[in-house]
Design a protein around this motif. Sequence first.
Motif, PDB file in Angstrom:
ATOM      1  N   ALA A 178      -2.102  -7.545  44.720  1.00 22.92           N
ATOM      2  CA  ALA A 178      -3.059  -7.530  45.826  1.00 22.92           C
ATOM      3  C   ALA A 178      -2.364  -7.438  47.188  1.00 22.92           C
ATOM      4  N   SER A 179      -1.240  -8.071  47.325  1.00 23.41           N
ATOM      5  CA  SER A 179      -0.541  -8.088  48.615  1.00 23.41           C
ATOM      6  C   SER A 179       0.638  -7.136  48.667  1.00 23.41           C
ATOM      7  N   ALA A 180       0.845  -6.393  47.598  1.00 23.63           N
ATOM      8  CA  ALA A 180       2.008  -5.506  47.524  1.00 23.63           C
ATOM      9  C   ALA A 180       1.782  -4.253  48.363  1.00 23.63           C
ATOM     10  N   HIS A 181       2.875  -3.688  48.861  1.00 20.12           N
ATOM     11  CA  HIS A 181       2.813  -2.469  49.654  1.00 20.12           C
ATOM     12  C   HIS A 181       3.696  -1.397  49.029  1.00 20.12           C
ATOM     13  N   ALA A 182       3.263  -0.165  49.168  1.00 22.24           N
ATOM     14  CA  ALA A 182       4.031   0.999  48.726  1.00 22.24           C
ATOM     15  C   ALA A 182       4.450   0.893  47.267  1.00 22.24           C
ATOM     16  N   LEU A 183       3.520   0.524  46.415  1.00 21.25           N
ATOM     17  CA  LEU A 183       3.804   0.471  44.981  1.00 21.25           C
ATOM     18  C   LEU A 183       4.130   1.868  44.460  1.00 21.25           C
ATOM     19  N   GLN A 184       5.066   1.925  43.536  1.00 24.08           N
ATOM     20  CA  GLN A 184       5.335   3.159  42.824  1.00 24.08           C
ATOM     21  C   GLN A 184       4.488   3.186  41.564  1.00 24.08           C
ATOM     22  N   ARG A 185       4.215   4.384  41.059  1.00 24.06           N
ATOM     23  CA  ARG A 185       3.401   4.436  39.852  1.00 24.06           C
ATOM     24  C   ARG A 185       4.091   3.761  38.670  1.00 24.06           C
ATOM     25  N   GLU A 186       5.420   3.773  38.689  1.00 24.06           N
ATOM     26  CA  GLU A 186       6.146   3.068  37.626  1.00 24.06           C
ATOM     27  C   GLU A 186       5.838   1.574  37.636  1.00 24.06           C
ATOM     28  N   ASP A 187       5.516   1.031  38.807  1.00 23.74           N
ATOM     29  CA  ASP A 187       5.191  -0.392  38.897  1.00 23.74           C
ATOM     30  C   ASP A 187       3.916  -0.727  38.145  1.00 23.74           C
ATOM     31  N   LEU A 188       3.103   0.279  37.888  1.00 22.31           N
ATOM     32  CA  LEU A 188       1.828   0.056  37.220  1.00 22.31           C
ATOM     33  C   LEU A 188       1.957   0.066  35.697  1.00 22.31           C
ATOM     34  N   ALA A 189       3.150   0.314  35.197  1.00 25.23           N
ATOM     35  CA  ALA A 189       3.360   0.316  33.750  1.00 25.23           C
ATOM     36  C   ALA A 189       2.926  -1.026  33.171  1.00 25.23           C
ATOM     37  N   GLY A 190       2.145  -0.977  32.123  1.00 25.26           N
ATOM     38  CA  GLY A 190       1.657  -2.195  31.508  1.00 25.26           C
ATOM     39  C   GLY A 190       0.273  -2.593  31.958  1.00 25.26           C
ATOM     40  N   GLU A 191      -0.226  -1.954  33.050  1.00 18.92           N
ATOM     41  CA  GLU A 191      -1.579  -2.258  33.502  1.00 18.92           C
ATOM     42  C   GLU A 191      -2.608  -1.633  32.551  1.00 18.92           C
ATOM     43  N   ALA A 192      -3.700  -2.328  32.366  1.00 20.29           N
ATOM     44  CA  ALA A 192      -4.812  -1.769  31.594  1.00 20.29           C
ATOM     45  C   ALA A 192      -5.663  -0.918  32.540  1.00 20.29           C
ATOM     46  N   PHE A 193      -5.782   0.357  32.227  1.00 17.05           N
ATOM     47  CA  PHE A 193      -6.581   1.264  33.041  1.00 17.05           C
ATOM     48  C   PHE A 193      -7.959   1.456  32.411  1.00 17.05           C
ATOM     49  N   LEU A 194      -8.948   1.495  33.277  1.00 18.32           N
ATOM     50  CA  LEU A 194     -10.305   1.810  32.860  1.00 18.32           C
ATOM     51  C   LEU A 194     -10.623   3.202  33.387  1.00 18.32           C
TER      52      LEU A 194
END
Length: 316
Positions: A178-194
Motif C-alpha cells: 500500500a505504501s510502496a513506490h515504483a514497484l516492479q512487476r517482478e515484485d508482484l510475483a506470488g500475488e493472487a490476480f483476479l
Amino acid sequence: MRNVSLRHIETLQAIAAAGSLVQAAAVLNLTPAALTARVKGLEETFGFRLFDRLPTGMRPTKAGQAALEAARTVAQAVREFDDIVRAVGTGEGGRLTVGAVSTAKYFAPRLIAAFLRTRPRLDLRFLIGNRDATVESLRGGEIEVALAGRPPRDVPLETLPLGTHPYVLIAPPEHRFASAHALQREDLAGEAFLFREVGSGTRTLFEDFIGDTRIRTVQLGMELGSNETIKQAVMAGLGVALISAHTVAAEVETGRLICLDVVGLPILRRWYVVNRSDRALSPAARAFRDFAVQEGEQFLPRLPEKGGLEPGLLGI
C-alpha cells in the motif's frame, strides 16, 4: 374505397368548413365545376350522399358527418406521419440503438441522458455487453453506434476518439504494498490476480500485462464475470486486479480501494465511438456519434489524486 385519397379528405373538410361549393373551391384553388365533379365522384365511390344541397349551402349528411370525423383522424395521422418522418430525417426523432462494452456503464448512461435532453423525441435503446458481444451486435447491425475501448479489426469501422481510458492495479487498503513506490512487476510475483472472463477487453489487456517474462511466476487467481465482482473480491482481500480506473473512481475516493504504484502503470488506452464504415448512419446515430466525440470526455469518471499515481499520467 381504394379510390379515396387525401385529396378527397381535403375536399370534405373544405366544403364542411366553408358551407358552400363556391367558397370551398376558392380555398382549394379549383373551379366550382371541378369541385362538384370531385364530390360527385366521391359519393359514387361510397354509394351514398355525403352532403345535402340546400338553398343556404352544403350540409353534411349523417354519413358525411361520419366521413368528416374519420377524415379528421386521418388528417391527424398524416400530420403525425409528417412530423415523425421529418424528425427521423433530422435526427430529432425515430429509434436508435447504442451499444457499449460493460466497462462503459460507469459513464455511458450519463452521456446518453445528456444527449437525450437535446432530443426528447428520440427512442433510444442502450445495450451493454462484454467486448465480444458488443462487436457481434455491431457486426450484425443490431446496434448502429458503440462505445468501446478496443475496436475490432475484422469489421470495417469508422473510429473516433472519445477520451482517455487508464487501467490501474487495485488492491485493498491494507495490502502489503500500500505504501510502496515504483514497484516492479517482478515484485508482484506470488500475488493472487483476479481477472475478467475471456472475451472482455479488460481480460485481453490483463493477458498482455502478465505476458512479460518478468512476471511469469505470478499466481493466477479467479476468473470473474464483472468489474463489480472483481472490486468486491479485491476489497475482501482475495487478490489484486488490473482494472479500468473509471470503474473504481468512487471506491478509491472513499478509501475502500487503493491503486498500487507500479512502474508502467497506468496503462493508457482510449475510449472510442465506433460505427460501421460500410453502412450509412441514420441522422440520429450521426448526431449521437458527434455529441459523444465533442462532449463525451466530461462524463468520464475522475480518479482522485491518491494511490501513488501521477495524475498527469491518467489523462483525466
